[in-house]
Write a protein that holds these residues in place. Structure first.
Motif, PDB file in Angstrom:
ATOM      1  N   PRO A 129       0.804  -1.225   0.000  1.00  0.00           N
ATOM      2  CA  PRO A 129       0.000   0.000   0.000  1.00  0.00           C
ATOM      3  C   PRO A 129       0.837   1.277   0.000  1.00  0.00           C
ATOM      4  N   GLY A 130       0.289   2.292  -0.657  1.00  0.00           N
ATOM      5  CA  GLY A 130       0.973   3.585  -0.694  1.00  0.00           C
ATOM      6  C   GLY A 130       1.951   3.719  -1.843  1.00  0.00           C
ATOM      7  N   THR A 131       2.206   2.628  -2.553  1.00  0.00           N
ATOM      8  CA  THR A 131       3.137   2.651  -3.680  1.00  0.00           C
ATOM      9  C   THR A 131       2.580   3.493  -4.829  1.00  0.00           C
ATOM     10  N   ILE A 132       3.444   4.298  -5.421  1.00  0.00           N
ATOM     11  CA  ILE A 132       3.055   5.039  -6.629  1.00  0.00           C
ATOM     12  C   ILE A 132       3.628   4.289  -7.838  1.00  0.00           C
ATOM     13  N   TYR A 133       2.720   3.953  -8.740  1.00  0.00           N
ATOM     14  CA  TYR A 133       3.064   3.144  -9.924  1.00  0.00           C
ATOM     15  C   TYR A 133       3.577   4.091 -11.005  1.00  0.00           C
ATOM     16  N   LEU A 134       4.801   3.901 -11.434  1.00  0.00           N
ATOM     17  CA  LEU A 134       5.388   4.815 -12.418  1.00  0.00           C
ATOM     18  C   LEU A 134       5.400   4.235 -13.821  1.00  0.00           C
ATOM     19  N   GLY A 135       5.651   2.935 -13.930  1.00  0.00           N
ATOM     20  CA  GLY A 135       5.725   2.369 -15.276  1.00  0.00           C
ATOM     21  C   GLY A 135       5.731   0.857 -15.251  1.00  0.00           C
ATOM     22  N   GLN A 136       5.363   0.281 -16.389  1.00  0.00           N
ATOM     23  CA  GLN A 136       5.295  -1.181 -16.508  1.00  0.00           C
ATOM     24  C   GLN A 136       5.574  -1.556 -17.962  1.00  0.00           C
ATOM     25  N   THR A 137       6.403  -2.577 -18.140  1.00  0.00           N
ATOM     26  CA  THR A 137       6.532  -3.201 -19.461  1.00  0.00           C
ATOM     27  C   THR A 137       6.039  -4.637 -19.339  1.00  0.00           C
ATOM     28  N   MET A 138       5.494  -5.148 -20.444  1.00  0.00           N
ATOM     29  CA  MET A 138       4.992  -6.529 -20.463  1.00  0.00           C
ATOM     30  C   MET A 138       5.218  -7.142 -21.828  1.00  0.00           C
ATOM     31  N   ARG A 139       5.622  -8.405 -21.829  1.00  0.00           N
ATOM     32  CA  ARG A 139       5.610  -9.197 -23.056  1.00  0.00           C
ATOM     33  C   ARG A 139       4.653 -10.365 -22.813  1.00  0.00           C
ATOM     34  N   PHE A 140       3.692 -10.504 -23.704  1.00  0.00           N
ATOM     35  CA  PHE A 140       2.674 -11.544 -23.576  1.00  0.00           C
ATOM     36  C   PHE A 140       3.166 -12.778 -24.326  1.00  0.00           C
ATOM     37  N   THR A 167       4.228  -1.236 -23.277  1.00  0.00           N
ATOM     38  CA  THR A 167       4.912  -0.442 -22.265  1.00  0.00           C
ATOM     39  C   THR A 167       3.973   0.679 -21.842  1.00  0.00           C
ATOM     40  N   MET A 168       4.089   1.101 -20.596  1.00  0.00           N
ATOM     41  CA  MET A 168       3.256   2.190 -20.077  1.00  0.00           C
ATOM     42  C   MET A 168       4.038   3.022 -19.088  1.00  0.00           C
ATOM     43  N   ARG A 169       3.852   4.321 -19.175  1.00  0.00           N
ATOM     44  CA  ARG A 169       4.309   5.222 -18.110  1.00  0.00           C
ATOM     45  C   ARG A 169       3.076   5.903 -17.529  1.00  0.00           C
ATOM     46  N   PHE A 170       2.918   5.792 -16.227  1.00  0.00           N
ATOM     47  CA  PHE A 170       1.748   6.364 -15.554  1.00  0.00           C
ATOM     48  C   PHE A 170       2.111   7.785 -15.112  1.00  0.00           C
ATOM     49  N   LEU A 171       1.444   8.772 -15.704  1.00  0.00           N
ATOM     50  CA  LEU A 171       1.856  10.166 -15.525  1.00  0.00           C
ATOM     51  C   LEU A 171       0.983  10.948 -14.559  1.00  0.00           C
ATOM     52  N   ARG A 172      -0.310  10.642 -14.555  1.00  0.00           N
ATOM     53  CA  ARG A 172      -1.253  11.378 -13.694  1.00  0.00           C
ATOM     54  C   ARG A 172      -2.329  10.415 -13.225  1.00  0.00           C
ATOM     55  N   PRO A 173      -2.924  10.681 -12.056  1.00  0.00           N
ATOM     56  CA  PRO A 173      -4.014   9.815 -11.595  1.00  0.00           C
ATOM     57  C   PRO A 173      -5.293  10.037 -12.402  1.00  0.00           C
ATOM     58  N   VAL A 174      -6.120   8.992 -12.443  1.00  0.00           N
ATOM     59  CA  VAL A 174      -7.467   9.054 -13.030  1.00  0.00           C
ATOM     60  C   VAL A 174      -8.448   8.969 -11.872  1.00  0.00           C
ATOM     61  N   LYS A 175      -9.393   9.903 -11.826  1.00  0.00           N
ATOM     62  CA  LYS A 175     -10.354   9.951 -10.716  1.00  0.00           C
ATOM     63  C   LYS A 175     -11.741   9.516 -11.182  1.00  0.00           C
ATOM     64  N   ILE A 176     -12.604   9.241 -10.216  1.00  0.00           N
ATOM     65  CA  ILE A 176     -13.974   8.834 -10.526  1.00  0.00           C
ATOM     66  C   ILE A 176     -14.652   9.934 -11.348  1.00  0.00           C
ATOM     67  N   GLY A 177     -15.252   9.532 -12.459  1.00  0.00           N
ATOM     68  CA  GLY A 177     -15.937  10.491 -13.332  1.00  0.00           C
ATOM     69  C   GLY A 177     -15.083  11.002 -14.466  1.00  0.00           C
TER      70      GLY A 177
END
Lengths: 158, 158
Positions: free
Chosen positions: A79-90, B87-97
């Motif tokens: 908990p509390g972790t901020i997710y910055l990035g993810q790579t995936m190969r399926f 690949t993904m970089r998460f830049l900003r949060p998404v909120k309800i709505g």
């Protein structure tokens, strides 16, 4: 009440591991279709899917991504972790009834930005890799010990 | 009945684009928690989330990943696509709505392996980037025109 707790940046060391697994049921695939909007028949229509190279319905690839993200958020760092990035190969399809296991291992820490890199390997019940990838996260700076919210329960509407 | 159709590898050209959007509701976040197992209070507990840097509940980052995967599977290249990597970089949060919009653009084709690369940019209703990334897919070789399955409907159990 059951509690969740995290590992802070300072409590994490290179080589640390965690595991998280989930059995993928038909309902999970139908709920993932509802959330994402992806209603492809390879996921939802057994008659169609039986005629594809997969020989039956398969889970959305990103459903495995969702399970990786839960492993990071629930186990390491938690908990509390901020997710910055993810790579995936399926690498392989996940089918109804498969149990997928996420293995996380800390591979790098970047002290100036408090960023942790984790290798992510997801295998099925036969030990075969279904997804590999890498996550970048910023663990919480403070220790969190919090009540575990109840898992929401859904039923398909008639 | 409404139909789905794909673009084959040969019908895809560099620079081609597609768009797909979704409004993220509280129910989506609760269903994503149910599917993934990630019950962190920042997603589920408004009182807890109000005290975080986000000031309220946010969507799981990978829920935006799910919407990217739906854009690929429903729009470009569409049904029959094999998902190879993301690949993904998460830049900003998404909120309800929030309404999130996925913009896909074909950036490369690899003729020997029939693999297509797409840039993926997800913005919110203010036009701000929430996720950027890149997808690798293998489009179906044949044209598919298939009946669109009904979107599954779920209700939270009492």
């Amino acid at each position: 009440m059951d509690q969740l707790q995290n590992l802070t940046y300072d409590e994490i060391s290179i080589g640390q591991t965690a595991d998280y697994s989930k059995q993928v049921e038909e309902t999970d695939i139908r709920m993932f279709a509802a959330v994402s909007g992806d209603v492809n028949p390879v996921h939802l229509d057994e008659a169609f899917a039986a005629g594809t190279m997969f020989g039956g319905r398969i889970a959305h690839g990103m459903l495995t991504g969702a399970v990786i993200s839960a492993a990071l958020a629930m186990e390491l760092p938690g908990p509390g972790t901020i997710y910055l990035g993810q790579t995936m190969r399926f690498l392989r399809p996940v089918k109804i009834g498969d149990r997928i296991s996420v293995h996380l291992e800390v591979t790098a820490k970047r002290d100036d930005k408090k960023i942790v890199t984790l290798a992510c390997e997801v295998t099925n019940q036969e030990g075969k890799a279904v997804v590999t990838g890498e996550a970048q996260v910023m663990p919480a700076r403070e220790k969190l010990i919090i009540d575990r919210p109840t898992l929401p329960q859904f039923k398909e509407a008639d």
